[in-house]
Design an enzyme around this catalytic site. Structure first.
Site, PDB file in Angstrom:
ATOM      1  N   LYS A 233       0.841  -1.208   0.000  1.00  0.00           N
ATOM      2  CA  LYS A 233       0.000   0.000   0.000  1.00  0.00           C
ATOM      3  C   LYS A 233       0.875   1.256   0.000  1.00  0.00           C
ATOM      4  CE  LYS A 233      -3.755  -2.527   2.125  1.00  0.00           C
ATOM      5  NZ  LYS A 233      -4.486  -2.952   3.306  1.00  0.00           N
TER       6      LYS A 233
ATOM      7  N   GLN B  89      -5.502  -2.129   9.538  1.00  0.00           N
ATOM      8  CA  GLN B  89      -5.104  -3.356   8.840  1.00  0.00           C
ATOM      9  C   GLN B  89      -5.588  -4.561   9.642  1.00  0.00           C
ATOM     10  OE1 GLN B  89      -3.341  -3.392   5.767  1.00  0.00           O
ATOM     11  NE2 GLN B  89      -3.948  -5.524   5.837  1.00  0.00           N
TER      12      GLN B  89
ATOM     13  N   ASP C 175     -11.633   1.875   3.600  1.00  0.00           N
ATOM     14  CA  ASP C 175     -11.764   0.423   3.403  1.00  0.00           C
ATOM     15  C   ASP C 175     -13.221   0.059   3.113  1.00  0.00           C
ATOM     16  OD1 ASP C 175      -9.531  -1.189   3.292  1.00  0.00           O
ATOM     17  OD2 ASP C 175      -9.321  -1.372   5.474  1.00  0.00           O
TER      18      ASP C 175
END
Ligand code: NDP
Length: 273
Positions: free
Chosen positions: A50, A92, A113
């Site tokens: 990322k 995460q 997300d």
């Protein structure tokens, strides 16, 4: 027959080029905050990917690496601060179950997300919102490869909240107009469903969930699975599936890069708001 390979790296790069242009029109550099809790090695490697993508497109990725025993109170305080300092925030996964409620602490408009219940609700209603990255990436991958989804039968194997369920909902939305079937570990005779599908998306996290007897020469296969083996990363499809079907995504190099590209895309969209 050897299947056409649907190249996620190439399509992700195409999306990145478009994002650079959108970022160039902003008066500031977008900030994406990534919270990592603990030292899971897969999480570390996903964050590295990322960070590389963020660097390529011109997003500042700020990595907040917290100890596994962080309290929910301290974690929520950090999220509150980032809700005002960042354009996008992700946590995460996986994280300890006792901390999972922090996902709803992220402001829905910073939830790049697309996991917040508010954003998932909007997705289900077919209204514009930040979409979960993997499902959105799969739709982009198919559309940009010129596979029209309108009226097609898509079988999704896996019903998680981050892949299977939101993907099935997205596919059903007006404008995409697929007919969807969702299978899971309790589904009887999965091959009966997959053999009748135009497109099969397999997202279970188990090797060989889909084998060549479960597909036809006309099936398009999207392999979401990431399984770490002695031979490296492999998906959820048995290797011989690629010798039979019409088209397939590779692992690595299929859905993974698209998930990252859609995270960048969501961060740019959140920055533009
Ligand atoms: P989950 O473990 O949350 O869900 C797996 C789903 O698969 C469950 O619904 C489960 O059914 C179902 N399942 C398990 N075994 C079978 C089986 N034999 N037949 C049919 N269904 C089965 O996983 P995720 O959705 O989070 O992830 C799935 C895979 O995708 C993982 O390998 C993950 O690493 C990968 N992934 C990859 C991403 C990428 O960017 N490439 C992004 C996200 C995930 P039940 O509900 O009944 O238990």
């Amino acid at each position: 027959m050897t299947a056409q390979i649907i190249d996620g790296v190439l399509i992700a790069r195409e999306i990145e080029s478009e994002l650079k242009i959108r970022i160039g029109k902003l008066a500031f550099k977008p900030i994406l905050s990534v919270i990592q809790i603990g030292d899971d090695s897969a999480s570390s490697s996903y964050i590295k990917a990322k960070a590389k993508a963020a660097n390529r497109v011109g997003i500042e990725l700020q990595h907040h690496h917290l100890p596994i025993d962080i309290s929910l109170t301290d974690l929520n305080s950090l999220i509150d601060k980032l809700n005002s300092d960042s354009n996008g925030i992700i946590i995460q996964l996986p994280i300890p179950e006792t901390l999972l409620s922090c996902l709803t602490r992220i402001s829905p408009e910073k939830d790049v997300d697309g996991f917040h219940p508010m954003n998932l609700g909007l997705l289900m209603r077919g209204e514009p919102t930040l979409l979960p990255c993997t499902p959105a990436g799969i739709i982009e991958l198919l559309q940009r490869s010129n596979y029209n989804l309108n009226g097609k039968h898509v079988v999704v194997v896996g019903r998680s909240n981050i892949v299977g369920k939101p993907l099935a909902n997205l596919l059903l939305n007006k404008g995409i107009d697929a007919t969807t079937t969702i299978c899971h570990s309790k589904t009887k005779d999965i091959s009966q469903h997959t053999k009748s599908a135009d497109i099969v998306v397999v997202a279970t996290g188990y090797l060989n969930t889909l084998n060549e007897d479960m597909v036809t020469e006309n099936t398009i296969v999207i392999d979401v699975g990431v399984n770490r083996t002695d031979d490296g990363l492999v998906g959820d499809c048995a290797p011989n599936v690629a010798n039979k079907v019409k088209a397939i995504t590779p692992v690595p190099g299929g859905v993974g890069p698209m998930t990252v590209a859609m995270l960048m895309s969501n961060t740019v969209s959140a920055s533009e708001q």
